[in-house]
Design a protein around this motif. Sequence first.
Motif, PDB file in Angstrom:
ATOM      1  N   ARG A   1       0.835  -1.211   0.000  1.00 15.86           N
ATOM      2  CA  ARG A   1       0.000   0.000   0.000  1.00 15.86           C
ATOM      3  C   ARG A   1       0.866   1.255   0.000  1.00 15.86           C
ATOM      4  O   ARG A   1       0.602   2.200  -0.743  1.00 15.86           O
TER       5      ARG A   1
ATOM      6  N   TYR B   1       0.603   3.780  -3.056  1.00 16.47           N
ATOM      7  CA  TYR B   1      -0.207   4.984  -2.854  1.00 16.47           C
ATOM      8  C   TYR B   1       0.609   6.235  -2.568  1.00 16.47           C
ATOM      9  O   TYR B   1       0.044   7.333  -2.534  1.00 16.47           O
TER      10      TYR B   1
ATOM     11  N   ASP C   1      -4.330  -4.390  -6.710  1.00 14.85           N
ATOM     12  CA  ASP C   1      -5.430  -3.991  -5.822  1.00 14.85           C
ATOM     13  C   ASP C   1      -5.659  -5.006  -4.697  1.00 14.85           C
ATOM     14  O   ASP C   1      -6.365  -4.701  -3.735  1.00 14.85           O
TER      15      ASP C   1
ATOM     16  N   ARG D   1      -4.990  -3.550  -1.394  1.00 16.00           N
ATOM     17  CA  ARG D   1      -6.007  -2.688  -0.781  1.00 16.00           C
ATOM     18  C   ARG D   1      -6.999  -3.504   0.046  1.00 16.00           C
ATOM     19  O   ARG D   1      -7.290  -3.157   1.185  1.00 16.00           O
TER      20      ARG D   1
ATOM     21  N   TYR E   1      -9.340   4.928  -0.008  1.00 18.48           N
ATOM     22  CA  TYR E   1      -8.104   4.782   0.769  1.00 18.48           C
ATOM     23  C   TYR E   1      -8.188   5.353   2.176  1.00 18.48           C
ATOM     24  O   TYR E   1      -7.273   5.151   2.967  1.00 18.48           O
TER      25      TYR E   1
ATOM     26  N   ASP F   1      -9.761  -0.210  -8.822  1.00 15.56           N
ATOM     27  CA  ASP F   1      -8.358   0.172  -8.995  1.00 15.56           C
ATOM     28  C   ASP F   1      -8.144   1.130 -10.171  1.00 15.56           C
ATOM     29  O   ASP F   1      -7.077   1.739 -10.287  1.00 15.56           O
TER      30      ASP F   1
ATOM     31  N   ARG G   1      -6.902   4.403  -9.038  1.00 15.65           N
ATOM     32  CA  ARG G   1      -5.472   4.556  -8.713  1.00 15.65           C
ATOM     33  C   ARG G   1      -4.662   4.925  -9.939  1.00 15.65           C
ATOM     34  O   ARG G   1      -3.859   5.844  -9.903  1.00 15.65           O
TER      35      ARG G   1
END
Lengths: 215, 215
Positions: A116, A120, A175, A178, B120, B175, B178
Amino acid sequence: MDSTAETTDGYQAWSEVTPDAARRLLVAAVEAFAERGYHATTTRDIAGRAGMSPAALYIHYKTKEELLHRISRIGHDKALEILETAASAPAAAAERLDAAVRSFVRWHAAHHTTARVVQYELDALAPEHRSEIVALRRRSDAAVRRILSEGVRAGEFDVPDVPGTTLAVLSLCIDVARWFNVDGRRTPDEVGALYADLVLRMVGARPAAGTAPKR
Amino acid sequence: MDSTAETTDGYQAWSEVTPDAARRLLVAAVEAFAERGYHATTTRDIAGRAGMSPAALYIHYKTKEELLHRISRIGHDKALEILETAASAPAAAAERLDAAVRSFVRWHAAHHTTARVVQYELDALAPEHRSEIVALRRRSDAAVRRILSEGVRAGEFDVPDVPGTTLAVLSLCIDVARWFNVDGRRTPDEVGALYADLVLRMVGARPAAGTAPKR
């Protein structure tokens, strides 16, 4: 696997980082960034989590960004290694794609906290570090694209849009970081097996020789 | 679509939020949370972005968490509406799944900044708000699962693991938020069309009556 196991696992995953104090700081930074975000974390927070003083942190890392870059670099090197190993194996494209998806998914599930942060916080990297990481991501993309292209050429796969399908395959695997929950009903291996099957369907994989043809 | 368009788009997307000052603050909060993360953002930052004083913010929102909850609630309501509308349409399962994926992907691409915050920052919600949002997510999951189950029962789909495939379909679409880049080579519509095709392959959709059979 509980969060302690993820931490332990994370700790072992950073075995290339020496000395031990530098490694402890990196593990502490991953946890802090994942919990509060990069911008809300101070080097003092990270040192405190590692049971060290801010002065001791500066012996190993000059800036918070240096910690993020180190985490991102190690994570992206590992991702690339997984995908290039699978792409280069002496096997049919379907077998290579199956292996790539299984191991990429397993990594994102088992190391979801690290993954993550790696995925991110890209925008928080300094420009020169961001360029370096983008180059690694392009090579990961190329490894998957190569398996798909070779599968199409060999008549194993039916993929009308190779770049788009490459993007979707990587995105599906990434993903996992996540949503993966260590208390959930699936293990990293089980998610890997499910996703490998779904991806082989996405590329219209024909059954390997020796099994009953589907069409 | 550039980042101004996303902001404008975002602004229009919040039309249910009144008065205008409350809406401007919500749009400012989405931008601030997306850029710096929830924990690194102060209500002062948000008020400043909206061209307002901290005191003016408190007229509309008592806490920063109230802003996040409002954003998350509106985003999840929209996601659920998209998926339930598609699931309930009077059409074959393949057509409903195609519509669900196209519109869910389009939303995540066109509103990627909002979607990132919504996806998130779940852990930053207060426990009672988190429970409320988790319930909405379960309903979204149920809408997709329903399409897959009905497709299997009707003999349209071949899905050995309905809950796992439901998870993968939603994950693939989410996703998009993202990686989607407004300067990239694909429009939200194009990504929607590509993903609908890939998902129909994942579920082993048989061609609709009237087209040439694939097997």
